[in-house]
Scaffold this motif. Structure first.
Motif, mmCIF file in Angstrom:
data_model
loop_
_atom_site.group_PDB
_atom_site.id
_atom_site.type_symbol
_atom_site.label_atom_id
_atom_site.label_comp_id
_atom_site.label_asym_id
_atom_site.label_seq_id
_atom_site.Cartn_x
_atom_site.Cartn_y
_atom_site.Cartn_z
ATOM 1 N N HIS A 65 0.799 -1.227 0.000
ATOM 2 C CA HIS A 65 0.000 0.000 0.000
ATOM 3 C C HIS A 65 0.830 1.275 0.000
ATOM 4 C CE1 HIS A 65 -4.057 -1.848 1.410
ATOM 5 N NE2 HIS A 65 -3.381 -2.682 0.654
ATOM 6 N N CYS A 66 2.121 1.183 0.271
ATOM 7 C CA CYS A 66 2.982 2.363 0.279
ATOM 8 C C CYS A 66 3.681 2.450 -1.075
ATOM 9 C CB CYS A 66 3.999 2.299 1.415
ATOM 10 S SG CYS A 66 4.896 3.854 1.597
ATOM 11 N N ARG A 67 3.088 3.237 -1.954
ATOM 12 C CA ARG A 67 3.618 3.368 -3.315
ATOM 13 C C ARG A 67 4.904 4.177 -3.352
ATOM 14 N NH1 ARG A 67 -1.332 4.136 -2.901
ATOM 15 N NH2 ARG A 67 -3.092 3.307 -3.998
ATOM 16 N N ASP A 68 5.692 3.978 -4.406
ATOM 17 C CA ASP A 68 6.928 4.735 -4.594
ATOM 18 C C ASP A 68 6.647 6.228 -4.551
ATOM 19 O OD1 ASP A 68 8.473 2.481 -4.831
ATOM 20 O OD2 ASP A 68 8.370 2.424 -7.027
ATOM 21 N N GLY A 69 7.520 6.961 -3.883
ATOM 22 C CA GLY A 69 7.382 8.406 -3.794
ATOM 23 C C GLY A 69 6.480 8.875 -2.672
ATOM 24 N N ARG A 70 5.815 7.968 -2.002
ATOM 25 C CA ARG A 70 4.906 8.319 -0.916
ATOM 26 C C ARG A 70 5.655 8.244 0.407
ATOM 27 N NH1 ARG A 70 -0.489 5.100 0.721
ATOM 28 N NH2 ARG A 70 -1.130 6.500 2.369
ATOM 29 N N ASP A 71 5.450 9.195 1.296
ATOM 30 C CA ASP A 71 6.100 9.226 2.596
ATOM 31 C C ASP A 71 5.196 8.525 3.603
ATOM 32 O OD1 ASP A 71 7.935 9.838 4.574
ATOM 33 O OD2 ASP A 71 7.183 11.863 4.884
ATOM 34 N N CYS A 72 5.432 7.239 3.815
ATOM 35 C CA CYS A 72 4.569 6.440 4.685
ATOM 36 C C CYS A 72 5.131 6.351 6.098
ATOM 37 C CB CYS A 72 4.393 5.041 4.103
ATOM 38 S SG CYS A 72 3.522 5.064 2.525
ATOM 39 N N ALA A 73 4.243 6.185 7.065
ATOM 40 C CA ALA A 73 4.633 6.073 8.467
ATOM 41 C C ALA A 73 5.493 4.831 8.674
ATOM 42 C CB ALA A 73 3.392 6.005 9.347
ATOM 43 N N PRO A 74 6.528 4.950 9.503
ATOM 44 C CA PRO A 74 7.388 3.798 9.771
ATOM 45 C C PRO A 74 6.721 2.834 10.756
ATOM 46 C CG PRO A 74 8.085 5.662 11.077
ATOM 47 C CD PRO A 74 6.969 6.156 10.193
ATOM 48 N N GLY A 75 7.192 1.613 10.793
ATOM 49 C CA GLY A 75 6.715 0.647 11.776
ATOM 50 C C GLY A 75 6.144 -0.602 11.147
ATOM 51 N N ASP A 76 5.668 -1.483 12.001
ATOM 52 C CA ASP A 76 5.108 -2.765 11.590
ATOM 53 C C ASP A 76 3.605 -2.606 11.369
ATOM 54 O OD1 ASP A 76 4.048 -5.346 11.391
ATOM 55 O OD2 ASP A 76 5.290 -6.150 13.005
ATOM 56 N N PRO A 77 3.148 -2.668 10.122
ATOM 57 C CA PRO A 77 1.726 -2.446 9.843
ATOM 58 C C PRO A 77 0.819 -3.523 10.440
ATOM 59 C CG PRO A 77 2.872 -3.178 7.871
ATOM 60 C CD PRO A 77 3.914 -2.926 8.906
ATOM 61 N N LEU A 78 1.289 -4.751 10.503
ATOM 62 C CA LEU A 78 0.453 -5.822 11.049
ATOM 63 C C LEU A 78 0.300 -5.674 12.562
ATOM 64 C CD1 LEU A 78 1.736 -8.784 8.859
ATOM 65 C CD2 LEU A 78 -0.291 -7.340 8.527
ATOM 66 N N GLU A 79 1.370 -5.265 13.247
ATOM 67 C CA GLU A 79 1.293 -5.023 14.686
ATOM 68 C C GLU A 79 0.388 -3.824 14.975
ATOM 69 O OE1 GLU A 79 1.548 -5.565 18.604
ATOM 70 O OE2 GLU A 79 2.273 -6.954 17.088
ATOM 71 N N SER A 80 0.462 -2.791 14.140
ATOM 72 C CA SER A 80 -0.389 -1.615 14.299
ATOM 73 C C SER A 80 -1.865 -1.993 14.148
ATOM 74 C CB SER A 80 0.001 -0.557 13.266
ATOM 75 O OG SER A 80 -0.798 0.581 13.394
ATOM 76 N N LYS A 81 -2.159 -2.815 13.160
ATOM 77 C CA LYS A 81 -3.539 -3.267 12.942
ATOM 78 C C LYS A 81 -4.015 -4.124 14.120
ATOM 79 C CE LYS A 81 -6.501 -5.978 9.910
ATOM 80 N NZ LYS A 81 -6.573 -6.847 8.736
ATOM 81 N N ARG A 82 -3.151 -5.041 14.600
ATOM 82 C CA ARG A 82 -3.529 -5.893 15.754
ATOM 83 C C ARG A 82 -3.817 -5.047 16.990
ATOM 84 N NH1 ARG A 82 0.100 -9.626 13.357
ATOM 85 N NH2 ARG A 82 1.896 -8.690 14.401
ATOM 86 N N ALA A 83 -3.000 -4.013 17.203
ATOM 87 C CA ALA A 83 -3.222 -3.145 18.362
ATOM 88 C C ALA A 83 -4.572 -2.444 18.268
ATOM 89 C CB ALA A 83 -2.094 -2.114 18.463
ATOM 90 N N LEU A 84 -4.925 -1.964 17.075
ATOM 91 C CA LEU A 84 -6.218 -1.299 16.898
ATOM 92 C C LEU A 84 -7.365 -2.288 17.054
ATOM 93 C CD1 LEU A 84 -7.555 1.417 16.433
ATOM 94 C CD2 LEU A 84 -7.430 1.004 13.967
ATOM 95 N N GLU A 85 -7.183 -3.525 16.619
ATOM 96 C CA GLU A 85 -8.214 -4.554 16.800
ATOM 97 C C GLU A 85 -8.530 -4.745 18.281
ATOM 98 O OE1 GLU A 85 -6.474 -7.973 14.900
ATOM 99 O OE2 GLU A 85 -7.279 -7.430 12.932
ATOM 100 N N VAL A 86 -7.485 -4.802 19.105
ATOM 101 C CA VAL A 86 -7.671 -4.988 20.549
ATOM 102 C C VAL A 86 -8.345 -3.763 21.161
ATOM 103 C CG1 VAL A 86 -6.444 -5.233 22.750
ATOM 104 C CG2 VAL A 86 -5.758 -6.611 20.774
ATOM 105 N N LEU A 87 -7.898 -2.574 20.773
ATOM 106 C CA LEU A 87 -8.467 -1.337 21.314
ATOM 107 C C LEU A 87 -9.929 -1.149 20.931
ATOM 108 C CD1 LEU A 87 -5.497 1.049 20.503
ATOM 109 C CD2 LEU A 87 -6.285 0.433 22.801
ATOM 110 N N ALA A 88 -10.331 -1.663 19.773
ATOM 111 C CA ALA A 88 -11.674 -1.423 19.235
ATOM 112 C C ALA A 88 -12.739 -2.338 19.826
ATOM 113 C CB ALA A 88 -11.648 -1.557 17.716
ATOM 114 N N ARG A 89 -12.383 -3.183 20.757
ATOM 115 C CA ARG A 89 -13.361 -4.091 21.369
ATOM 116 C C ARG A 89 -14.128 -3.359 22.461
ATOM 117 N NH1 ARG A 89 -8.993 -8.810 22.108
ATOM 118 N NH2 ARG A 89 -8.808 -9.380 19.915
ATOM 119 N N GLY A 90 -15.436 -3.324 22.329
ATOM 120 C CA GLY A 90 -16.265 -2.689 23.343
ATOM 121 C C GLY A 90 -17.207 -1.667 22.733
ATOM 122 N N THR A 91 -17.869 -0.932 23.602
ATOM 123 C CA THR A 91 -18.816 0.085 23.163
ATOM 124 C C THR A 91 -18.060 1.306 22.662
ATOM 125 O OG1 THR A 91 -20.403 -0.681 24.804
ATOM 126 C CG2 THR A 91 -20.786 1.494 23.864
ATOM 127 N N ALA A 92 -18.362 1.708 21.447
ATOM 128 C CA ALA A 92 -17.636 2.806 20.804
ATOM 129 C C ALA A 92 -18.472 4.072 20.748
ATOM 130 C CB ALA A 92 -17.236 2.399 19.386
#
Length: 187
Positions: free
Chosen positions: A38-65
């Motif tokens: 998803h990070c195309r050439d020439g694009r300034d993308c955020a550093p880090g592990d995208p799968l870990e970032s997604k897993r963290a959001l999955e855990v945070l998103a559990r419950g009443t929003a």
């Protein structure tokens, strides 16, 4: 700010986007690492592990929003502040090191202020409703337990220079050990 309690199950699409039934919700003020391809050439993308970032959001998103819609982006996604169980998901992703702060994606600077990342905006620049009530953010202890990976990341987030004790500060970025990291010049 008015929050609307959602009657759906939030599903993490990546580290900064959620799905609520057919609606895509993009968390404002943050940028998470892009999933592979998803990070195309020439694009300034955020550093880090995208799968870990997604897993963290999955855990945070559990419950009443709760959601505070603030508009739509060019892709048709809802731009919003989202809380689950009283925790602001943008602040929690920042505190966990799963996203970087983007001041240019935080119209009134409220994410930066509420998450302890940026200086508060001038009172006249924020809408009246935003000045009256602020969303609940991640606990202060959680926000201060992380640092930027490097000065380039801190500068992209608009947080440099950083002082010892401020959220995002790391001794590894303070080359001269004076308590100021990512300063424009060394003293």
């Amino acid at each position: 700010m008015s929050f609307l309690v959602l009657a759906c199950v939030l599903i993490a699409v990546d580290g900064d986007t959620l799905r609520c039934d057919q609606e895509l919700i993009r968390l404002i003020g943050i940028d998470a690492p892009e999933l592979p391809g998803h990070c195309r050439d020439g694009r300034d993308c955020a550093p880090g592990d995208p799968l870990e970032s997604k897993r963290a959001l999955e855990v945070l998103a559990r419950g009443t929003a709760s959601i505070d819609r603030q508009g739509r982006d060019i892709y048709g996604r809802t731009l919003a502040r989202v809380q689950v169980g009283g925790v602001d998901l943008s602040c929690a992703q920042l505190a966990g090191g799963h996203a970087i702060y983007r001041a240019d994606w935080d119209q009134f600077g409220l994410v930066g202020t509420d998450c302890g990342i940026a200086k508060p905006p001038q009172a006249a620049s924020a809408p009246p409703s935003a000045r009256r009530a602020r969303p609940v953010s991640a606990p202060k202890a959680a926000v201060t337990g992380w640092s930027y990976r490097n000065c380039a990341e801190a500068r992209r987030a608009g947080a440099a220079p950083l002082r010892r004790g401020e959220p995002g500060y790391g001794a590894h970025m303070d080359g001269d050990g004076d308590g100021i990291a990512c300063e424009p010049f060394r003293r």
